[in-house]
Design a protein around this motif. Structure first.
Motif, mmCIF file in Angstrom:
data_model
loop_
_atom_site.group_PDB
_atom_site.id
_atom_site.type_symbol
_atom_site.label_atom_id
_atom_site.label_comp_id
_atom_site.label_asym_id
_atom_site.label_seq_id
_atom_site.Cartn_x
_atom_site.Cartn_y
_atom_site.Cartn_z
ATOM 1 N N VAL A 162 -10.737 -71.423 6.030
ATOM 2 C CA VAL A 162 -10.592 -70.011 6.360
ATOM 3 C C VAL A 162 -11.570 -69.217 5.501
ATOM 4 O O VAL A 162 -12.148 -69.733 4.542
ATOM 5 C CB VAL A 162 -9.154 -69.512 6.108
ATOM 6 N N THR A 163 -11.763 -67.953 5.869
ATOM 7 C CA THR A 163 -12.622 -67.045 5.110
ATOM 8 C C THR A 163 -11.778 -65.881 4.610
ATOM 9 O O THR A 163 -10.954 -65.342 5.356
ATOM 10 C CB THR A 163 -13.780 -66.523 5.975
ATOM 11 N N ALA A 164 -11.986 -65.504 3.367
ATOM 12 C CA ALA A 164 -11.168 -64.452 2.753
ATOM 13 C C ALA A 164 -12.036 -63.313 2.251
ATOM 14 O O ALA A 164 -13.228 -63.488 1.958
ATOM 15 C CB ALA A 164 -10.350 -65.020 1.587
ATOM 16 N N TYR A 165 -11.444 -62.147 2.170
ATOM 17 C CA TYR A 165 -12.007 -60.999 1.467
ATOM 18 C C TYR A 165 -11.195 -60.762 0.203
ATOM 19 O O TYR A 165 -9.961 -60.894 0.213
ATOM 20 C CB TYR A 165 -11.919 -59.726 2.308
ATOM 21 N N ILE A 166 -11.872 -60.398 -0.867
ATOM 22 C CA ILE A 166 -11.203 -59.881 -2.059
ATOM 23 C C ILE A 166 -11.752 -58.479 -2.311
ATOM 24 O O ILE A 166 -12.970 -58.296 -2.409
ATOM 25 C CB ILE A 166 -11.455 -60.765 -3.303
ATOM 26 N N LYS A 167 -10.875 -57.522 -2.362
ATOM 27 C CA LYS A 167 -11.319 -56.135 -2.583
ATOM 28 C C LYS A 167 -11.909 -56.002 -3.976
ATOM 29 O O LYS A 167 -11.337 -56.446 -4.960
ATOM 30 C CB LYS A 167 -10.158 -55.163 -2.405
ATOM 31 N N LEU A 168 -13.055 -55.347 -4.044
ATOM 32 C CA LEU A 168 -13.740 -55.116 -5.304
ATOM 33 C C LEU A 168 -13.318 -53.773 -5.896
ATOM 34 O O LEU A 168 -13.040 -52.831 -5.161
ATOM 35 C CB LEU A 168 -15.259 -55.146 -5.115
ATOM 36 N N GLY A 169 -13.295 -53.683 -7.200
ATOM 37 C CA GLY A 169 -12.848 -52.461 -7.851
ATOM 38 C C GLY A 169 -11.351 -52.299 -7.733
ATOM 39 O O GLY A 169 -10.629 -53.234 -7.410
ATOM 40 N N GLN A 170 -10.875 -51.103 -7.964
ATOM 41 C CA GLN A 170 -9.428 -50.833 -7.926
ATOM 42 C C GLN A 170 -9.045 -50.038 -6.693
ATOM 43 O O GLN A 170 -9.865 -49.457 -6.036
ATOM 44 C CB GLN A 170 -9.027 -50.062 -9.201
#
Length: 227
Positions: free
Chosen positions: A219-227
């Motif tokens: 699978v492919t994931a996103y991780i949010k950058l910053g807060q």
């Protein structure tokens, strides 16, 4: 007169003991394998994923803007429609700002990380940075709206690894919400309370169903950058 020695068969007790011993050995192997795979996931998270999150934060601190954003729009690439920042272009922009990179697979390919799936075959993570326009942000306990957000895209995660990273970063497993989300499900605005609603879309199945020893689906994931 010759005597024929009678062959003594196994008693039910002896058969039971053998089965118990086999079960204990198999259980120990399974536990050992799970412990090893958990340790691998922890190392990937701490050395590679967290290393790239730290690299992004350092770039932002040292340049006053995000990567590939000459107009200071605050979005990677200058807009949500820009191509992802990957490979040599990503590495060169980081190095040009003096940002130390995680070790990754090897020198010159710090944006990738090789690991083995449950079938013992090599999978290779790849990190890219980009902006998306439809990250679902909560505005109340039940309402979400799409917002533009910078994210780190991680390709080629086995479902097992995706679950472990989700647990480590968000404190729970849900592919729809939190900082870690599955691509195409990051924009979910409806909350479903069914047991399977937050599961990642793949299981630990091989890519080729007729070959159980084939690579596991990813699978492919996103991780949010910053807060």
């Amino acid at each position: 007169m010759s005597h024929v020695r009678r062959q003594r068969g196994f008693t039910l007790m002896e058969m039971s003991m053998v089965l118990v011993i086999i079960a204990v050995i198999l259980g120990a192997v399974t536990v050992g394998r799970d412990v090893y795979r958990s340790a691998v996931a922890e190392r990937i998270n701490s050395d590679f994923i967290q290393g790239w999150l730290l690299a992004y934060d350092r770039y932002l601190a040292q340049s006053g803007t995000v990567p590939n954003d000459p107009a200071y729009s605050g979005l990677i690439g200058g807009s949500t429609g820009a191509a992802p920042l990957c490979g040599d272009e990503l590495l060169n922009q980081m190095l040009a700002r003096g940002v130390a990179l995680p070790a990754g697979a090897f020198e010159g390919r710090q944006d990738t990380y090789a690991y083995q799936d449950r079938n013992g075959l090599t999978q290779r993570l790849q990190v890219c940075l980009m902006a998306v326009k439809d990250w679902a942000e909560p505005v109340s306990t039940t309402s979400y709206i799409p917002r533009s957000r910078n994210v780190m895209r991680i390709s080629n995660l086995t479902p097992e690894l995706a679950n472990q990273l989700d647990q480590r970063i968000d404190g729970g497993v849900d592919a729809r919400f939190g900082r870690v989300r599955e691509v195409t499900r990051h924009n979910t605005t409806s909350v479903s309370l069914t047991a399977d609603a937050g599961k990642w879309s793949r299981n630990e199945h091989p890519e080729n169903a007729s070959h159980p020893e084939a690579r596991v689906e990813t699978v492919t994931a996103y991780i949010k950058l910053g807060q």
